[in-house]
Design a protein around this motif. Structure first.
Motif, PDB file in Angstrom:
ATOM      1  N   LEU A  48      -1.216  -0.731   8.979  1.00  0.00           N
ATOM      2  CA  LEU A  48      -2.506  -0.306   8.450  1.00  0.00           C
ATOM      3  C   LEU A  48      -2.547   0.562   7.317  1.00  0.00           C
ATOM      4  N   ILE A  49      -1.438   1.740   7.270  1.00  0.00           N
ATOM      5  CA  ILE A  49      -1.197   2.607   6.370  1.00  0.00           C
ATOM      6  C   ILE A  49      -0.809   1.855   4.771  1.00  0.00           C
ATOM      7  N   ILE A  53      -2.885   1.531   1.331  1.00  0.00           N
ATOM      8  CA  ILE A  53      -2.301   1.979   0.048  1.00  0.00           C
ATOM      9  C   ILE A  53      -2.443   0.789  -0.950  1.00  0.00           C
ATOM     10  N   LEU A  54      -1.970  -0.250  -0.472  1.00  0.00           N
ATOM     11  CA  LEU A  54      -2.128  -1.463  -1.321  1.00  0.00           C
ATOM     12  C   LEU A  54      -3.424  -1.886  -1.984  1.00  0.00           C
ATOM     13  N   GLU A  55      -4.134  -1.701  -0.881  1.00  0.00           N
ATOM     14  CA  GLU A  55      -5.618  -2.063  -1.318  1.00  0.00           C
ATOM     15  C   GLU A  55      -6.209  -1.328  -2.443  1.00  0.00           C
ATOM     16  N   HIS A  69      11.765  -0.547   2.186  1.00  0.00           N
ATOM     17  CA  HIS A  69      11.346  -0.266   0.892  1.00  0.00           C
ATOM     18  C   HIS A  69      10.717  -1.465   0.414  1.00  0.00           C
ATOM     19  N   ARG A  70       9.575  -1.057  -0.347  1.00  0.00           N
ATOM     20  CA  ARG A  70       8.969  -2.060  -1.090  1.00  0.00           C
ATOM     21  C   ARG A  70       8.788  -1.630  -2.523  1.00  0.00           C
ATOM     22  N   GLY A  71       9.789  -1.959  -3.586  1.00  0.00           N
ATOM     23  CA  GLY A  71      10.025  -1.525  -4.812  1.00  0.00           C
ATOM     24  C   GLY A  71       9.617  -2.286  -5.719  1.00  0.00           C
ATOM     25  N   GLU A  75       6.119   4.643 -10.909  1.00  0.00           N
ATOM     26  CA  GLU A  75       6.388   5.907 -10.923  1.00  0.00           C
ATOM     27  C   GLU A  75       6.181   6.670  -9.675  1.00  0.00           C
ATOM     28  N   TYR A  76       5.349   5.791  -8.819  1.00  0.00           N
ATOM     29  CA  TYR A  76       4.801   6.391  -7.827  1.00  0.00           C
ATOM     30  C   TYR A  76       5.188   5.794  -6.743  1.00  0.00           C
ATOM     31  N   CYS A  77       5.813   6.520  -5.468  1.00  0.00           N
ATOM     32  CA  CYS A  77       6.234   5.885  -4.168  1.00  0.00           C
ATOM     33  C   CYS A  77       5.610   6.636  -2.965  1.00  0.00           C
TER      34      CYS A  77
END
Length: 255
Positions: A48-49, A53-55, A69-71, A75-77
């Motif tokens: 859900l989180i 975030i990706l939305e 990881h989804r890299g 510059e933001y993680c």
């Protein structure tokens, strides 16, 4: 950013309460060892989180405890622990939390720690202070270890590395007024930021356990460091607290 973080943490907290008290043995798995647990709730909340975030930020990187990881070299993680304190959560103990941090260029920028069963939400954005349920918080004014109530944890138990942890525990305990062991590193850090605890230390943690809490402590006027007084936390353990208490703990805990 604080509005999005608040909304996201509250949404994840509400989702966790749908599972709280309803988890069965069939809903739980061991990870590397039987002492390191993951439940269906951990997976659902992280999903859900990440989706939210990706939305909103489709070009951001994500590091989640359950999905890794989804890299894409942003510059933001976002650093996510969907349930910090799974052992407490599956035992219907209210001391668990959802931890969400945003790193910018490798440094902590914003964080939220939500303790939904306790009705507490801690947030911070770099340079803007720390808050609990929207009200400003600050670390305590404690300066002496023998007046300090500190928290710790035993994450090393998951690796069956008990002796070094106990040795440090025995080293520190006689100097304190009181000691707490509650089971969620993220929430221990948030409670330290709000002055409930005067200091905190632990070893054997991962970045997602402490990322949001460390930001909140620092924005609340506290000190966060590793066991040698540097910035290599949590790889080299983590210490947090009022500047005086964290410094005193570091002197006792350094190798």
């Amino acid at each position: 950013m604080i509005d999005f973080l608040t909304e996201l943490a509250n949404l994840a907290g509400e989702e966790s309460l749908r599972y709280f008290g309803k988890i069965t043995e069939g809903d739980i798995e061991g990870k590397a060892t039987s002492k390191d647990l993951v439940s269906i709730a951990d997976k659902a909340i992280e999903k859900l989180i990440v989706a939210k975030i990706l939305e909103r930020f489709p070009d951001h990187d994500i590091f989640g405890e359950e999905t890794g990881h989804r890299g894409i070299q942003s510059e933001y993680c976002w650093v996510i622990d969907p349930i910090d304190g799974t052992q407490s959560f599956v035992k219907h103990h209210p001391y668990y939390s959802i931890s969400i941090a945003l790193y910018k260029n490798g440094k902590g920028y914003a964080g939220a720690v939500c303790a939904p069963a306790l009705g507490r939400l801690f947030t911070a954005v770099s340079g803007q202070g720390a808050f609990e349920n929207g009200k400003p918080i600050h670390v305590s004014d404690c300066t002496e270890l023998d007046h300090a109530a500190c928290a710790t944890g035993f994450a090393r138990l998951r690796e069956n590395k008990v002796e070094p942890v106990l040795e440090k525990f025995v080293r520190v305990l006689p100097h304190l007024r009181d000691i707490k062991r509650c089971g969620s590193a993220a929430l221990d850090l948030a409670m330290t930021a709000s002055g409930v605890f005067d200091g905190y230390w632990e070893e054997g943690l991962q970045l997602y356990d402490v990322a949001a809490g460390a930001i909140i402590v620092r924005e609340a006027g506290g000190l966060v460091c590793d066991l040698n007084g540097g910035e290599d936390f949590p790889a080299n353990g983590i210490i947090a607290g009022t500047p005086a208490i964290a410094t005193a703990l570091q002197k006792l805990l350094k190798d």
